[in-house]
Design a protein around this motif. Structure first.
Motif, PDB file in Angstrom:
ATOM      1  N   LEU A 198      -1.808   4.335 -13.522  1.00  6.99           N
ATOM      2  CA  LEU A 198      -1.135   3.583 -12.677  1.00  6.99           C
ATOM      3  C   LEU A 198      -2.277   2.401 -12.153  1.00  6.99           C
ATOM      4  CD1 LEU A 198       1.512   2.510 -10.845  1.00  6.99           C
ATOM      5  CD2 LEU A 198       0.447   4.033  -8.959  1.00  6.99           C
ATOM      6  N   GLY A 199      -2.080   1.154 -11.951  1.00  5.57           N
ATOM      7  CA  GLY A 199      -2.618   0.249 -11.108  1.00  5.57           C
ATOM      8  C   GLY A 199      -1.879  -0.473 -10.224  1.00  5.57           C
ATOM      9  N   PHE A 200      -2.640  -0.659  -8.993  1.00 11.53           N
ATOM     10  CA  PHE A 200      -1.743  -1.600  -8.162  1.00 11.53           C
ATOM     11  C   PHE A 200      -2.593  -2.147  -7.062  1.00 11.53           C
ATOM     12  CE2 PHE A 200      -2.667   2.784  -5.720  1.00 11.53           C
ATOM     13  CZ  PHE A 200      -2.530   2.209  -4.533  1.00 11.53           C
ATOM     14  N   GLU A 201      -2.062  -3.188  -6.460  1.00 10.87           N
ATOM     15  CA  GLU A 201      -2.909  -3.702  -5.510  1.00 10.87           C
ATOM     16  C   GLU A 201      -2.020  -3.887  -4.095  1.00 10.87           C
ATOM     17  OE1 GLU A 201      -3.974  -7.588  -6.992  1.00 10.87           O
ATOM     18  OE2 GLU A 201      -1.990  -8.444  -7.183  1.00 10.87           O
ATOM     19  N   GLU A 202      -2.417  -4.305  -2.909  1.00 12.41           N
ATOM     20  CA  GLU A 202      -1.622  -4.189  -1.818  1.00 12.41           C
ATOM     21  C   GLU A 202      -0.778  -5.204  -1.754  1.00 12.41           C
ATOM     22  OE1 GLU A 202      -3.030  -8.100  -0.433  1.00 12.41           O
ATOM     23  OE2 GLU A 202      -4.004  -6.645  -1.888  1.00 12.41           O
ATOM     24  N   SER A 203      -0.828  -6.338  -2.592  1.00 14.45           N
ATOM     25  CA  SER A 203       0.092  -7.420  -2.512  1.00 14.45           C
ATOM     26  C   SER A 203       1.272  -7.364  -3.446  1.00 14.45           C
ATOM     27  CB  SER A 203      -0.627  -8.736  -2.562  1.00 14.45           C
ATOM     28  OG  SER A 203      -1.419  -8.566  -4.081  1.00 14.45           O
TER      29      SER A 203
ATOM     30  N   THR B  55     -10.479  -8.105  -5.998  1.00 17.87           N
ATOM     31  CA  THR B  55      -8.809  -8.537  -5.743  1.00 17.87           C
ATOM     32  C   THR B  55      -8.471  -9.440  -7.216  1.00 17.87           C
ATOM     33  OG1 THR B  55      -9.402  -8.464  -3.720  1.00 17.87           O
ATOM     34  CG2 THR B  55      -7.509  -9.537  -4.525  1.00 17.87           C
ATOM     35  N   GLY B  56      -7.397  -9.014  -7.668  1.00 20.50           N
ATOM     36  CA  GLY B  56      -6.853  -9.814  -8.983  1.00 20.50           C
ATOM     37  C   GLY B  56      -6.798  -8.792  -9.905  1.00 20.50           C
ATOM     38  N   PHE B  57      -5.209  -9.068 -10.309  1.00 20.09           N
ATOM     39  CA  PHE B  57      -4.953  -7.937 -11.380  1.00 20.09           C
ATOM     40  C   PHE B  57      -5.514  -8.147 -12.842  1.00 20.09           C
ATOM     41  CE2 PHE B  57      -1.907  -4.559 -12.463  1.00 20.09           C
ATOM     42  CZ  PHE B  57      -1.440  -4.165 -11.435  1.00 20.09           C
TER      43      PHE B  57
ATOM     44  N   ASN C  78       0.813  -1.163   0.015  1.00 13.72           N
ATOM     45  CA  ASN C  78       0.115  -0.090  -0.051  1.00 13.72           C
ATOM     46  C   ASN C  78       0.858   1.260   0.008  1.00 13.72           C
ATOM     47  OD1 ASN C  78      -2.730  -0.863  -0.033  1.00 13.72           O
ATOM     48  ND2 ASN C  78      -2.221  -1.766   2.109  1.00 13.72           N
ATOM     49  N   GLN C  79       2.056   1.274   0.735  1.00 14.39           N
ATOM     50  CA  GLN C  79       2.597   2.296   1.018  1.00 14.39           C
ATOM     51  C   GLN C  79       3.501   2.665  -0.419  1.00 14.39           C
ATOM     52  OE1 GLN C  79       5.054   1.307   4.135  1.00 14.39           O
ATOM     53  NE2 GLN C  79       3.794   2.070   5.937  1.00 14.39           N
ATOM     54  N   VAL C  80       3.952   1.788  -0.987  1.00 18.79           N
ATOM     55  CA  VAL C  80       4.437   1.989  -2.420  1.00 18.79           C
ATOM     56  C   VAL C  80       3.655   2.440  -3.327  1.00 18.79           C
ATOM     57  CG1 VAL C  80       5.860   0.619  -4.233  1.00 18.79           C
ATOM     58  CG2 VAL C  80       6.611   0.147  -1.932  1.00 18.79           C
ATOM     59  N   GLY C  81       2.372   1.830  -3.302  1.00 19.41           N
ATOM     60  CA  GLY C  81       1.262   2.225  -4.127  1.00 19.41           C
ATOM     61  C   GLY C  81       1.066   3.703  -4.195  1.00 19.41           C
ATOM     62  N   VAL C  82       0.966   4.055  -3.013  1.00 25.02           N
ATOM     63  CA  VAL C  82       0.691   5.526  -2.530  1.00 25.02           C
ATOM     64  C   VAL C  82       1.710   6.573  -3.052  1.00 25.02           C
ATOM     65  CG1 VAL C  82       0.343   7.183  -0.863  1.00 25.02           C
ATOM     66  CG2 VAL C  82      -1.006   5.099  -0.784  1.00 25.02           C
ATOM     67  N   LEU C  83       3.137   6.087  -2.840  1.00 28.05           N
ATOM     68  CA  LEU C  83       3.973   6.684  -3.191  1.00 28.05           C
ATOM     69  C   LEU C  83       4.100   6.965  -4.642  1.00 28.05           C
ATOM     70  CD1 LEU C  83       6.956   5.452  -0.700  1.00 28.05           C
ATOM     71  CD2 LEU C  83       6.371   7.820  -1.055  1.00 28.05           C
ATOM     72  N   LEU C  84       4.085   5.946  -5.382  1.00 30.75           N
ATOM     73  CA  LEU C  84       4.005   5.856  -6.817  1.00 30.75           C
ATOM     74  C   LEU C  84       2.746   6.688  -7.366  1.00 30.75           C
ATOM     75  CD1 LEU C  84       4.959   2.130  -7.903  1.00 30.75           C
ATOM     76  CD2 LEU C  84       6.285   4.233  -8.375  1.00 30.75           C
ATOM     77  N   SER C  85       1.581   6.827  -6.695  1.00 33.05           N
ATOM     78  CA  SER C  85       0.383   7.526  -7.147  1.00 33.05           C
ATOM     79  C   SER C  85       0.657   9.026  -7.059  1.00 33.05           C
ATOM     80  CB  SER C  85      -0.875   6.935  -6.439  1.00 33.05           C
ATOM     81  OG  SER C  85      -1.110   5.720  -6.602  1.00 33.05           O
TER      82      SER C  85
ATOM     83  N   LEU D  12      -6.184   6.249 -11.652  1.00 33.45           N
ATOM     84  CA  LEU D  12      -5.545   5.300 -10.595  1.00 33.45           C
ATOM     85  C   LEU D  12      -6.526   4.112 -10.739  1.00 33.45           C
ATOM     86  CD1 LEU D  12      -4.068   7.375  -7.838  1.00 33.45           C
ATOM     87  CD2 LEU D  12      -3.192   6.845 -10.136  1.00 33.45           C
ATOM     88  N   ILE D  13      -6.053   2.904 -10.635  1.00 30.52           N
ATOM     89  CA  ILE D  13      -7.015   1.739 -10.657  1.00 30.52           C
ATOM     90  C   ILE D  13      -6.615   0.940  -9.164  1.00 30.52           C
ATOM     91  CG2 ILE D  13      -8.166  -0.312 -11.601  1.00 30.52           C
ATOM     92  CD1 ILE D  13      -7.641   0.792 -14.211  1.00 30.52           C
TER      93      ILE D  13
END
Length: 573
Positions: free
Chosen positions: A398-403, A376-378, A324-331, A350-351
């Motif tokens: 950007l698309g991202f998931e917590e995993s 959940t699921g890319f 989640n943190q990396v996703g927020v940083l990238l967003s 963003l997705i």
């Protein structure tokens, strides 16, 4: 047929090889025999995944052959002169299973493009689209322990097979007799017939050229990439060559590799659970950091679709950032970079998934951009990208998931750690020019948007009994919905199986327009929330929880109490 009869059939069949029979004869645990044969290894939208062993509920050349025969029937039924791309990672038996699948498909008249050596999952997704194939297969179990392998199937769009297509393939698989219904041909004959073609460097280079296009601040990277000091670990997987190739192409020449984890090894000797979410996999990288003093540490999982990032706190301690943190940083970085380079648009989108941090929503709002949540699921993120391209309604940023999965660009339709590595390096370089590292940048975002903290609790429930317990747990929660957690009222209940979103406080209900899935989400009055769902790839039930605090200490205390209360409600430890 019961498990015992199925077991005996494998022992008696002339099709099953002697080594497999010896393995089965050596079993003296009735529960183990039952677990191996009480059902067929399930083929879902993610394909197959299971332990490598003999049995109908295991990954072996026979279950792979049967699944592939069903897939071949689907392809020849729905397409004229179909073709398929196949890739495999560093796991034990991945190359064998890939060759098994190739021979079955060729025997059924399906043209096969097979990578000549291991490649990341996202490169398979790219190859399907680049070669104009109707489908793709990658042999991997992602970040599971060494005992596992898997078989992921992709559609012509480069995304994982849709629910409808997967169900059709499953129907064909169920019609096949494992002992008499599988066609195959030898490799030499397949090559001579033009039914087996090996994928070489030309496709790799086409992929690398596309990855270069996702760079946002091209001038910054071109002028200063060599200033960034990076430590990278492939964790014995398939990322070693492509990640390093991309970093080199972009000018990141100061890259140090964790030698003990550099080469492919399906036994994962330094990382029994080769998951970048697991801090233990980075112990060697952190040791190296004491000498190298890097600006950035990251590592990719065996099939190189996930990436983990390590940062150095002001205290001097190294810490693995959450997905989640990396996703927020990238967003934040990507939207801000688009703003600074003059290309930011209100169509920028963003997705994320329904179990991913809502902090990203705050980021999107700050830039007047859009954000969407999917199951959940890319593959569901991939479907949105396809929709955007068809309609022109949105710009995919950007698309991202917590995993630990991230994607930018429309040429791949699954999470891509090669792309993510280039974006994370660019982001770290940008903040370095501002006198900050990623830990400091994240702290700034918490100050700006609020102290969000997410937790994931995974509870393993193996075998037939475990699957039944998971189903019963979710059913019980659906039928006996709590009204509060730790004194805070539940405001909204989202039931993705029933496709309903219920506003508990107002007594209203609306339809959720997403595919059905046995998932429940509860949102509380104070913006905290939790989700319960069965894993689609492992024998686990997963509980996701999120809180928002006044500061880091408050968020941590809230999260601990919140998770404890959820466990009490579910009666789990």
């Amino acid at each position: 047929m019961n498990y015992k009869q199925s077991y005996e059939m494998w022992l008696e069949s002339d099709v099953i090889d002697i080594i497999t029979k010896e393995e089965l004869k050596a079993l003296n645990n009735e529960k183990e025999i039952e677990d191996r044969f009480y059902k067929n290894l399930e083929f879902g939208t993610g394909g197959l995944r299971g332990k490598i062993a003999a049995g109908t509920n295991r990954m072996n050349i026979y279950t792979v052959g049967k699944a592939t025969q069903g897939l071949a029937k689907y392809l020849v039924t729905n397409f004229t002169n179909p073709s398929i791309a196949i890739a495999y990672d560093s796991r034990n038996m991945s190359d064998v299973f890939a060759e098994t699948a190739a021979k079955v498909l060729a025997a059924n008249g399906v043209k096969v493009y097979l990578y000549e050596s291991l490649r990341p999952t996202p490169m398979l997704s790219f190859a399907v689209r680049h070669l104009g194939a109707e489908a793709g297969i990658v042999l991997t179990a992602s970040h599971n322990p060494k005992e596992y392998n898997g078989y992921k199937v992709y559609g012509s769009d480069g995304g994982q097979l849709t629910d409808n297509a997967a169900n059709e393939v499953l129907g064909y698989i169920n019609e096949i007799d494992l002992f008499t219904g599988i066609k195959t041909m030898n490799t030499e004959d397949a090559v001579k017939a033009g039914l087996l073609v090996y994928i070489g460097e030309d496709v790799d280079n086409a992929y690398y050229e596309k990855v270069e296009t996702v760079v946002v601040n091209k001038e910054l990277v071109k002028e200063r990439a060599s200033e960034l000091n990076i430590i990278y670990t492939p964790i014995h997987g398939s990322g070693n060559i492509p990640v390093r190739a991309m970093l080199k192409r972009l000018g990141y020449t100061n890259v140090h590799i964790v030698k003990e984890q550099e080469l492919p090894d399906g036994n994962f000797p330094t990382a029994p659970y080769p998951n970048p979410e697991n801090p233990q996999v980075f112990e060697l990288a952190i040791e190296m950091a004491k000498e190298v003093g890097p600006d950035l540490i990251f590592g990719t999982d065996p099939d190189c679709d996930r990436i983990g990032v390590i940062v150095k706190e002001d205290s001097g301690e190294y810490k693995v950032l959450t997905g989640n943190q990396v996703g927020v940083l990238l967003s934040e970085y990507m939207l801000n970079a688009r703003k600074e380079t003059g290309v930011l648009s209100t169509k920028d989108t963003l997705i994320k998934t329904i179990v991913t941090t809502e902090m990203a929503t705050r980021v999107a709002e700050a830039y007047d951009a859009q954000i969407m949540s999917v199951l959940t699921g890319f593959k569901y993120i991939g479907e949105k990208i396809e929709e955007f391209e068809q309609t022109g309604s949105n710009n995919f940023v950007l698309g991202f998931e917590e995993s630990y999965g991230y994607l930018s660009g429309g040429f791949v339709r699954d999470k891509d750690a090669v792309i993510a590595a280039t974006l994370i390096a660019e982001m770290a370089l940008y903040y370095k020019t501002k006198g900050k590292n990623l830990a400091q940048a994240l702290h700034d975002l918490f100050e700006k948007y609020g102290y969000y903290k997410e937790e994931l609790v995974s509870i393993t429930m193996e075998g037939k009994d475990g699957q039944e317990q998971i189903a019963a747990m979710i059913t019980a929660l659906r039928e006996n919905t709590p009204t509060e957690v730790n004194g805070v009222k539940i405001a909204t209940v989202e039931d993705y199986k029933l496709s309903t979103r219920t506003n508990v406080l107002e007594g209203t209900k609306e339809e959720i327009k997403l595919p059905k899935s046995n998932v429940l989400k509860f949102v509380l009055e104070d913006r905290s929330w939790f989700v319960i769902r069965p894993s689609g790839t492992e024998p686990k039930v997963k509980i996701y929880a999120s809180v928002v605090g006044k500061d880091e200490v408050d968020a941590a205390e809230k999260s601990k109490a919140f998770v404890s209360n959820i466990k009490q409600i579910l009666n789990v430890k």
